[in-house]
Structure formats: C-alpha cells, structure tokens
Enzyme design. Sequence first.
Site, PDB file in Angstrom:
ATOM      1  N   ASP A  15       0.833  -1.207   0.000  1.00 19.12           N
ATOM      2  CA  ASP A  15       0.000   0.000   0.000  1.00 19.12           C
ATOM      3  C   ASP A  15       0.872   1.263   0.000  1.00 19.12           C
ATOM      4  O   ASP A  15       1.982   1.252   0.543  1.00 19.12           O
ATOM      5  CB  ASP A  15      -0.906  -0.022   1.237  1.00 19.12           C
ATOM      6  CG  ASP A  15      -2.071   0.946   1.108  1.00 19.12           C
ATOM      7  OD1 ASP A  15      -2.337   1.427  -0.009  1.00 19.12           O
ATOM      8  OD2 ASP A  15      -2.719   1.214   2.126  1.00 19.12           O
ATOM      9  N   HIS A  32       2.247   3.175  -9.082  1.00 22.01           N
ATOM     10  CA  HIS A  32       2.178   1.714  -9.283  1.00 22.01           C
ATOM     11  C   HIS A  32       3.394   1.228 -10.082  1.00 22.01           C
ATOM     12  O   HIS A  32       3.922   0.155  -9.825  1.00 22.01           O
ATOM     13  CB  HIS A  32       0.876   1.339  -9.991  1.00 22.01           C
ATOM     14  CG  HIS A  32      -0.356   1.699  -9.203  1.00 22.01           C
ATOM     15  ND1 HIS A  32      -0.475   1.450  -7.855  1.00 22.01           N
ATOM     16  CD2 HIS A  32      -1.513   2.316  -9.570  1.00 22.01           C
ATOM     17  CE1 HIS A  32      -1.656   1.871  -7.420  1.00 22.01           C
ATOM     18  NE2 HIS A  32      -2.306   2.419  -8.440  1.00 22.01           N
ATOM     19  N   LEU A 126      12.466 -19.433  -5.212  1.00 27.53           N
ATOM     20  CA  LEU A 126      11.452 -18.678  -4.465  1.00 27.53           C
ATOM     21  C   LEU A 126      10.113 -18.831  -5.172  1.00 27.53           C
ATOM     22  O   LEU A 126      10.047 -18.739  -6.397  1.00 27.53           O
ATOM     23  CB  LEU A 126      11.836 -17.190  -4.421  1.00 27.53           C
ATOM     24  CG  LEU A 126      10.813 -16.270  -3.760  1.00 27.53           C
ATOM     25  CD1 LEU A 126      11.061 -16.180  -2.250  1.00 27.53           C
ATOM     26  CD2 LEU A 126      10.856 -14.861  -4.330  1.00 27.53           C
TER      27      LEU A 126
HETATM   28  C1  FPP Z   1      -2.189   0.067  -3.201  1.00 24.86           C
HETATM   29  O1  FPP Z   1      -1.668   1.378  -3.130  1.00 24.86           O
HETATM   30  C2  FPP Z   1      -1.601  -0.617  -4.338  1.00 24.86           C
HETATM   31  C3  FPP Z   1      -2.279  -1.182  -5.361  1.00 24.86           C
HETATM   32  C4  FPP Z   1      -3.748  -1.157  -5.446  1.00 24.86           C
HETATM   33  C5  FPP Z   1      -1.577  -1.794  -6.493  1.00 24.86           C
HETATM   34  C6  FPP Z   1      -0.314  -2.512  -6.122  1.00 24.86           C
HETATM   35  C7  FPP Z   1       0.468  -2.778  -7.349  1.00 24.86           C
HETATM   36  C8  FPP Z   1       1.806  -2.737  -7.422  1.00 24.86           C
HETATM   37  C9  FPP Z   1       2.693  -2.539  -6.269  1.00 24.86           C
HETATM   38  C10 FPP Z   1       2.465  -2.929  -8.687  1.00 24.86           C
HETATM   39  C11 FPP Z   1       2.653  -4.378  -8.989  1.00 24.86           C
HETATM   40  C12 FPP Z   1       1.691  -4.665 -10.029  1.00 24.86           C
HETATM   41  C13 FPP Z   1       1.584  -5.814 -10.692  1.00 24.86           C
HETATM   42  C14 FPP Z   1       0.641  -5.812 -11.807  1.00 24.86           C
HETATM   43  C15 FPP Z   1       2.346  -7.043 -10.391  1.00 24.86           C
HETATM   44  P1  FPP Z   1      -2.668   2.594  -3.258  1.00 24.86           P
HETATM   45  O2  FPP Z   1      -2.807   2.945  -4.688  1.00 24.86           O
HETATM   46  O3  FPP Z   1      -3.950   2.278  -2.558  1.00 24.86           O
HETATM   47  O4  FPP Z   1      -1.886   3.732  -2.492  1.00 24.86           O
HETATM   48  P2  FPP Z   1      -2.518   4.900  -1.620  1.00 24.86           P
HETATM   49  O5  FPP Z   1      -3.125   4.247  -0.405  1.00 24.86           O
HETATM   50  O6  FPP Z   1      -1.334   5.746  -1.283  1.00 24.86           O
HETATM   51  O7  FPP Z   1      -3.521   5.596  -2.470  1.00 24.86           O
END
Ligand code: FPP
Length: 246
Positions: A15, A32, A126
Amino acid sequence: MTAQRVPRHVAIVMDGNGRWATRRFLPRVAGHRQGVESLRRCVRACSDRGIEVLTVFAFSSENWNRPKDEVSGLMDLLLLVLQREVPRLAADGVQLHFVGDRTALSARLVSGLSKAEADTAQNTRLVLNICFNYGGRWDIAQAAAQLARHGHPITEESLGRAMALAHSPDPDLVIRTGGEQRFSNFLLWQSAYSELYFTDCLWPEFDEAALDLAIEAFRGRERRFGKTSEQLVAGHQPQPLQSQVA
Ligand code: FPP
C-alpha cells in the site's frame, strides 16, 4: 519460544503507491510503476534471505471501483510485468503463481498468466504468488463452491486444500506498508496465525532495510498457535492448526 529464523512465507499488502505519486505531483499510476520496481527489489531481497514464499496483493476484487484510467493502468502494468519481468524472474529461479479470479481478465492477460506459470513451474529458489483480482472472501467462497459441486464434505482440511493458495504454506508474516492497519480482504483464511507487521513506509520506498526491520520484529514474536507460553518452554513445538501443504 522466539522465532530465530527467517519467516518461511512472507505476504505483503503493497500500500502507498498512490500517495507516493501524489506527493510528487505524478499520476497515481506512476506510483504503481514505481511499485513494480520495489517489488523486483523485494523479490531479490527475500530470495537472498532464504525466504521460500513471497505473496503480494497487486489488485483486489474491490480495486475495480477505482477510476477507470487507474484500473486500465494496473491491467497494462500486469501485461508489462509479464513481458518484461517474467524472463528476469525466471532466470532468478522464481516460480510464479497468479492467484485470483481470472474470469474478468482479458483473454490476452489470461494466456499470459498461464504461460508465465508454465515457464517458471520448474523453478525452486522462491515461490512468488501475485494476487490479482483476488479477495479473501472470494477465495473461501470459490473453495466452498468447488467442494459443493463435487459433493465433498466441507471441513477445515478440505476447504484449505481447495483454496487458491493451497500450494503454499500459510504465511508466517504479513506486512502492510502505507500506514493503514487492516487486512482489506487479503488472505483471510490463511493468515489465522500469521504475525502482523504494519509500517508507515510507502510501498515504493520499502527497501532491504525495511524488510530487515520486519524480519527483526518477527523474530521477537512468540508464536503460540493457541498454546500457552509455559507449554512452549516445556518443549512442545508450536504447530499451526491446519496441516501445511508443500
Ligand atoms: C495500493 O496502493 C496498491 C495497489 C492497489 C496496487 C499494487 C500494485 C503494485 C505494487 C504494482 C505491482 C503490479 C503488478 C501488476 C504485479 P494505493 O494505490 O492504494 O496507495 P494509496 O493508499 O497511497 O492511495
């Protein structure tokens, strides 16, 4: 008894990508993209530390409710991961699994996921489980539906075997970055006895040192699996309730 070794299975709610981007006046999808870099670094670090399984939450069943451009950005990112990252992961000995409901994904994505899994199936360094269009409730419901369809009795063991993550042991340590302290529908069944670790660090900034802090915290925990501290001192080995697969 204190766990001295590294956790066998680490699971992460990644997150904070959106906030990382917004603070830099960038679109959320840039966060992302940076999240993918952070994931690559984390896979290496887990592998170097002898962690056997890493499970990450990349797209939840509820993420479809995000703005359209963010949803399509995440779908594009998954395609990019398949094209650009999978060959690297394969070379590093990573066995990939995509965990989640594929029925709503494009045919191109679905065939890419299956190919990536087939191409890395023999790797043993892994196991990387990428949860995509995944929800803990979805998993419990699909497992129960599978058993009902075949007329099998529903027990803890049979449900555990029908779960989408049945190929991996339950997570020892669940990490959530980004400062929130909730599960958000991640691994509801499998994390019954997991140690939980929350950090304010945003996912794109979660580096080796941040991982080591989480492992250090894990080592300080007493894992009792329902027993008392005295029983553990008397030499009873802690065992999870559900027998472990793999
Ligand atoms: C939450 O942060 C994150 C996500 C919904 C997407 C997580 C994806 C990645 C880390 C990239 C990897 C992707 C793939 C396809 C393997 P948020 O957007 O809710 O952050 P915020 O709380 O700061 O708004």
